[in-house]
Design an enzyme around this catalytic site. Structure first.
Site, PDB file in Angstrom:
ATOM      1  N   GLY A   1       0.554  -1.407   0.269  1.00  0.00           N
ATOM      2  CA  GLY A   1       0.163  -0.195   0.554  1.00  0.00           C
ATOM      3  C   GLY A   1       1.309   1.381  -0.278  1.00  0.00           C
ATOM      4  O   GLY A   1       0.793   2.426  -0.642  1.00  0.00           O
ATOM      5  N   GLY A   2       1.806   1.586   0.792  1.00  0.00           N
ATOM      6  CA  GLY A   2       2.979   2.359   0.788  1.00  0.00           C
ATOM      7  C   GLY A   2       3.582   2.574  -0.970  1.00  0.00           C
ATOM      8  O   GLY A   2       3.573   3.684  -0.497  1.00  0.00           O
TER       9      GLY A   2
ATOM     10  N   TRP B   1       1.945   1.478  -3.501  1.00  0.00           N
ATOM     11  CA  TRP B   1       1.553   2.240  -4.377  1.00  0.00           C
ATOM     12  C   TRP B   1       1.165   3.570  -4.686  1.00  0.00           C
ATOM     13  O   TRP B   1       1.110   4.166  -5.155  1.00  0.00           O
ATOM     14  CB  TRP B   1      -0.248   1.399  -4.005  1.00  0.00           C
ATOM     15  CG  TRP B   1      -1.049   1.518  -4.963  1.00  0.00           C
ATOM     16  CD1 TRP B   1      -1.627   1.351  -6.326  1.00  0.00           C
ATOM     17  CD2 TRP B   1      -2.290   3.276  -4.802  1.00  0.00           C
ATOM     18  NE1 TRP B   1      -2.679   2.220  -6.649  1.00  0.00           N
ATOM     19  CE2 TRP B   1      -3.052   3.247  -5.900  1.00  0.00           C
ATOM     20  CE3 TRP B   1      -2.142   4.120  -3.589  1.00  0.00           C
ATOM     21  CZ2 TRP B   1      -4.022   3.689  -5.770  1.00  0.00           C
ATOM     22  CZ3 TRP B   1      -3.785   4.904  -4.320  1.00  0.00           C
ATOM     23  CH2 TRP B   1      -4.271   4.823  -5.011  1.00  0.00           C
ATOM     24  N   HIS B   2       1.543   4.077  -3.631  1.00  0.00           N
ATOM     25  CA  HIS B   2       1.151   5.510  -3.189  1.00  0.00           C
ATOM     26  C   HIS B   2       2.132   6.632  -3.623  1.00  0.00           C
ATOM     27  O   HIS B   2       2.252   7.322  -4.173  1.00  0.00           O
ATOM     28  CB  HIS B   2       1.150   5.847  -1.437  1.00  0.00           C
ATOM     29  CG  HIS B   2      -0.071   5.828  -0.791  1.00  0.00           C
ATOM     30  ND1 HIS B   2      -0.900   4.766  -0.402  1.00  0.00           N
ATOM     31  CD2 HIS B   2      -1.561   6.643  -1.084  1.00  0.00           C
ATOM     32  CE1 HIS B   2      -2.040   4.280  -0.285  1.00  0.00           C
ATOM     33  NE2 HIS B   2      -2.049   6.074  -0.590  1.00  0.00           N
ATOM     34  N   GLY B   3       3.466   5.635  -3.638  1.00  0.00           N
ATOM     35  CA  GLY B   3       4.707   6.875  -4.114  1.00  0.00           C
ATOM     36  C   GLY B   3       6.037   5.617  -3.980  1.00  0.00           C
ATOM     37  O   GLY B   3       5.672   4.795  -3.445  1.00  0.00           O
TER      38      GLY B   3
END
Lengths: 360, 486
Positions: B322-323, B325-327
């Site tokens: 998830g982290g 995915w953010h950047g």
């Protein structure tokens, strides 16, 4: 109210909002808020939303010598460093907007107009330049410190660290001297859309100016004077900045003595390195013209009356007295601006000519 | 094109709305749908038309694979599982190439000493959103959970402009039936009024609140060398509020704009800063992403069905991804890992049967989230450590002279003071607004609840008219400081 009515009312409201903005912008506010890099609009007209007292002028220079801004400076020998506020940064605009250019031309001086070092205030910036040996290395003979009258007490009574220091290389690195980047304004001004809060303020302020000389909330006062001292019609209208009035209370004998003591101490430290301090408090527009204002409800500013009597070991430029002798020439300050015009800058430089030996 | 731009509000949105319903009123439903897809692609291309072929190609590819996967009988030589794997891998390669290649190369260079040149690719707008949305579609097609829709419906599902740029991440199950529903082809004044209401609230949140906090956050994170105690807290809190009001405001605008077209998007935020534990936070923050991570990563990894240690592992893996995915950066991965660890600790805490005072629980949760955002916002480790060092008082405490006079008893602890408060753009007002921010996000109703109770009356009309005027002016605020040109 049903959903249809709600939606249609809101739509009607939006269309009206856009239309009003379009009309007010094109008929009025565009003339004071539109970004045009060539022409200057006076700050008092702009912040007071006053469109009928504009002194139209274009930035230009016709002097043979110009001072250095930080971006232009490439380690040339300097005769003078100037430090100050918007007056030192040519904020009035128009012809020869920098007083430094007149001094540079008349005295044949290399002058660097410097900005504050890091987050230091003006005084600490001068001190760090002095203590680090930067001024001596650059050959500086004069430090001209300029401050608008209304800020003198704030700037010169607190947070002065006479022993503040750093290295010359840190200073060069901070200012990026020698990079020869083209001079440019640090603030990029975005293009203004026709929908803006200026349109609303234009309507509001111009309505309220009918009831109050500062429209109750404006920072620009509009008053009347009894002599034609500006070349812009209506000749008897006079604008000044609200802080010219609110700062008066600070100009007490005790505060100004503290200011003077600090300047004397700074001057002594500068003298140790054979550098002379010139202090130029720029007379506030209100104080300068106050004797001509018809409405007498405003207080008198005692700044110059007190300050000129104090004992000084530095060169003091009594801008009020010097410029008052020339006031009849009109437009010593721009009618629409809190800043002085080239006429005032020229007068000050002429005065300095009589005090300082020119560089051959 | 941004929702908070004049061209969107006064040109694109009204024009699309009127043409779409005009075509529908003439019974040209397929044309109206096509027009909406065209408008959405125009909206997408406004930013940079160069990536239009990418989204078109991605849609065509995924639609083709999805249709094959959703067929009940498979006559192809390739098994459905292989087809799904190919589909997912191609999608991941596409996002990996554009979003993560430089991250991969720079890590490769630093670990091996190689000097492979970075690609410096511009990240195609919304690639994370439309790629993951379509991966979900492929997985559901494989599971037999999709129906066969035509390409136009599919294209609308992917490109529908209100949700295209920043979500909510929609599920085909909640979108396709709405696009196909004939009742949604007629304009509904109820939806129009409610949509305008939600859109206006979102616009206000984004432009007035988030963009104001953004100035302070940027001053602290990007434009300062070091931060003192109050400056650092103002920086981190400003970013915490900026992110919430920005993202939830943008989501409100998306929900409002979609409602004009009779499309209901899922809610994405439910007062996340009211959360009293980290699990609760993730049930309230970016809900559609949490849903995606749960359905397509956490549960396929085994969820909580394979024992507690495997559950912790799955949680960590889900949040680290998830982290990422953010950047593309280690700070994002670290941020994800922090949240994963917090969730594991929370589960252990619950397993031991511990309880906590609810105010203390809120305080810890809020501060954890706030501190974790520091890593999320930081461009590099140095930025994060600068802010955190300041937050623990590493650079001392600085206040204004005026405040110092009032706090004389604290003089020994206050290492520095200055003419104006703080060395950045912080005035005392920053702290007042941070306190107001805490009050707003913890005590007031969120925009979803406000919209649910929306009634068309003069009070609400006055309310949105006022916030719209304020917002419009704020979008183009005239600066009035005296020395404007300098």
């Amino acid at each position: 109210m049903n959903y249809k009515k709600f939606a249609l009312f809101f739509l009607f409201f939006l269309i009206s909002f856009v239309t009003i903005n379009f009309l007010v912008w094109n008929l009025a506010t565009k003339h004071i808020l539109a970004r045009n890099s060539d022409y200057v609009t006076g700050d008092l007209a702009r912040i007071g939303y006053i469109t009928n007292l504009l002194h139209k002028r274009k930035n230009d220079t016709n002097l043979t010598r110009q001072h250095f801004e930080i971006n232009d400076y490439n380690f040339q020998k300097l005769e003078m460093i100037t430090l100050g506020d918007s007056f030192s940064n040519g904020a009035g605009g128009g012809l020869n907007r920098y007083y430094q250019d007149y001094i540079a031309t008349y005295q044949n001086f290399n002058i660097l107009n410097i900005k504050n070092y890091q987050q230091f205030n003006n005084m600490n910036t001068i001190l760090v330049l002095l203590n680090s040996g930067f001024l001596k290395k650059a050959g500086v003979k004069y430090v001209l410190y300029e401050s608008t009258q209304r800020k003198v007490v704030d700037r010169l009574t607190m947070n002065i660290k006479f022993d503040t220091n750093t290295t010359i290389s840190d200073i060069n690195k901070y200012y990026n001297f020698g990079e020869n980047t083209k001079s440019q304004s640090s603030l990029k001004i975005p293009k203004q859309s026709f929908i803006n809060n200026g349109n609303f303020k234009y309507i509001l302020y111009n309505l309220l100016y009918n009831f109050s000389s500062n429209a109750f909330i404006s920072k620009t006062y509009v008053t009347t004077i009894n002599k034609n001292l500006f070349s812009i019609k209506p000749y008897n209208k006079f604008l000044f900045y609200t802080k010219d009035l609110t700062s008066i209370d600070k100009n007490t004998q005790s505060n100004l003595e503290t200011v003077n003591n600090n300047l004397n101490e700074l001057s002594s430290k500068l003298k140790e390195q054979e550098i002379k301090l010139i202090f130029m408090p720029v007379v506030g527009k209100y104080d300068f013209y106050s004797q001509y204002i018809i409405d007498t409800k405003y207080n008198k500013d005692p700044f110059f009356d007190i300050f000129r009597k104090l004992k000084k070991n530095y060169i003091f430029i009594d801008t009020k007295a010097i410029l008052s002798e020339e006031i009849e020439k009109k437009d010593m300050f721009y009618a629409d601006d809190t800043h002085w015009s080239y006429k005032a800058a020229k007068t000050i430089a002429n005065y300095l000519k009589s005090l300082l030996p020119p560089e051959l | 094109m941004l929702f908070n731009s004049y061209e969107f509000i006064f040109a694109f949105l009204p024009l699309t709305f009127f043409v779409y319903f005009y075509l529908n009123s003439k019974k040209l439903t397929e044309l109206s749908k096509g027009f909406l897809v065209f408008s959405s692609l125009f909206f997408y291309s406004w930013w940079n038309i160069i990536y239009l072929p990418l989204i078109l190609g991605s849609m065509l590819f995924n639609y083709t694979i999805g249709v094959s996967l959703s067929k009940k009988t498979n006559h192809s030589k390739v098994s459905k599982k292989t087809l799904l794997s190919i589909g997912v891998i191609i999608n991941l390669l596409s996002i990996g190439y554009f979003k993560y290649s430089d991250f991969f190369i720079s890590n490769l260079n630093s670990t091996t000493g190689l000097h492979v040149e970075l690609l410096h690719l511009a990240l195609p707008l919304a690639i994370s959103f439309f790629t993951f949305q379509q991966i979900a579609y492929l997985v559901d097609s494989y599971r037999g959970e999709t129906k066969e829709y035509d390409f136009l419906n599919y294209a609308l599902f992917v490109t529908f402009f209100p949700q295209l740029i920043a979500g909510p991440i929609v599920h085909h199950k909640e979108m396709m039936p709405q696009f196909a529903n004939i009742r949604n082809k007629a304009k509904s004044y109820r939806n129009i009024a409610t949509g305008l209401f939600i859109f206006s609230i979102g616009l206000f949140k984004k432009v007035v609140i988030a963009d104001t906090f953004a100035l302070w956050a940027t001053a602290g994170f990007d434009n300062s060398v070091s931060l003192t105690f109050f400056e650092a807290w103002a920086t981190s809190l400003s970013y915490t509020f900026q992110l919430y009001f920005d993202f939830s405001g943008y989501t409100d605008m998306a929900i409002g704009a979609a409602l004009l077209f009779n499309i209901k998007l899922p809610i994405n935020f439910n007062s996340p800063y009211k959360a009293r534990d980290i699990q609760d936070f993730w049930r309230r923050w970016h809900i559609t992403l949490s849903r995606f991570l749960r359905d397509y990563i956490y549960i396929p990894l085994g969820g909580n069905r394979k024992g507690k240690y495997r559950t912790y592992y799955n949680l960590m893996a889900t949040f680290i991804l998830g982290g990422l995915w953010h950047g593309a950066g280690w700070t994002f991965i670290f941020w994800g890992a922090l949240h994963g660890i917090a969730l594991v600790i929370y589960r252990l805490w619950k397993a031991f049967g511990f309880t906590m005072n609810r105010y203390l629980a809120w305080f810890i949760t809020f501060n954890f989230v706030n501190i974790a955002w520091v890593f999320f916002r930081a461009k590099e480790w140095g930025d994060a450590s600068k802010v955190l060092f300041g937050m623990v008082g590493g650079n001392g405490v600085m206040v204004s002279d005026k405040t110092l006079y009032k706090l004389n008893f604290l003089r020994d602890f206050i290492t520095n003071h200055t003419e104006s408060f703080g060395r950045l753009q912080f005035g005392t007002s920053t702290f007042i607004w941070c306190i107001v921010g805490v009050f707003v996000v913890t005590k007031l109703q969120n925009s979803t609840n406000i919209s649910k109770n929306f009634k068309p009356n003069y009070k609400n009309l006055l309310f949105i008219s006022t916030i719209v005027i304020y917002t419009m002016f704020d979008m183009n605020k005239v600066s009035e400081f005296l020395y404007f040109n300098f």
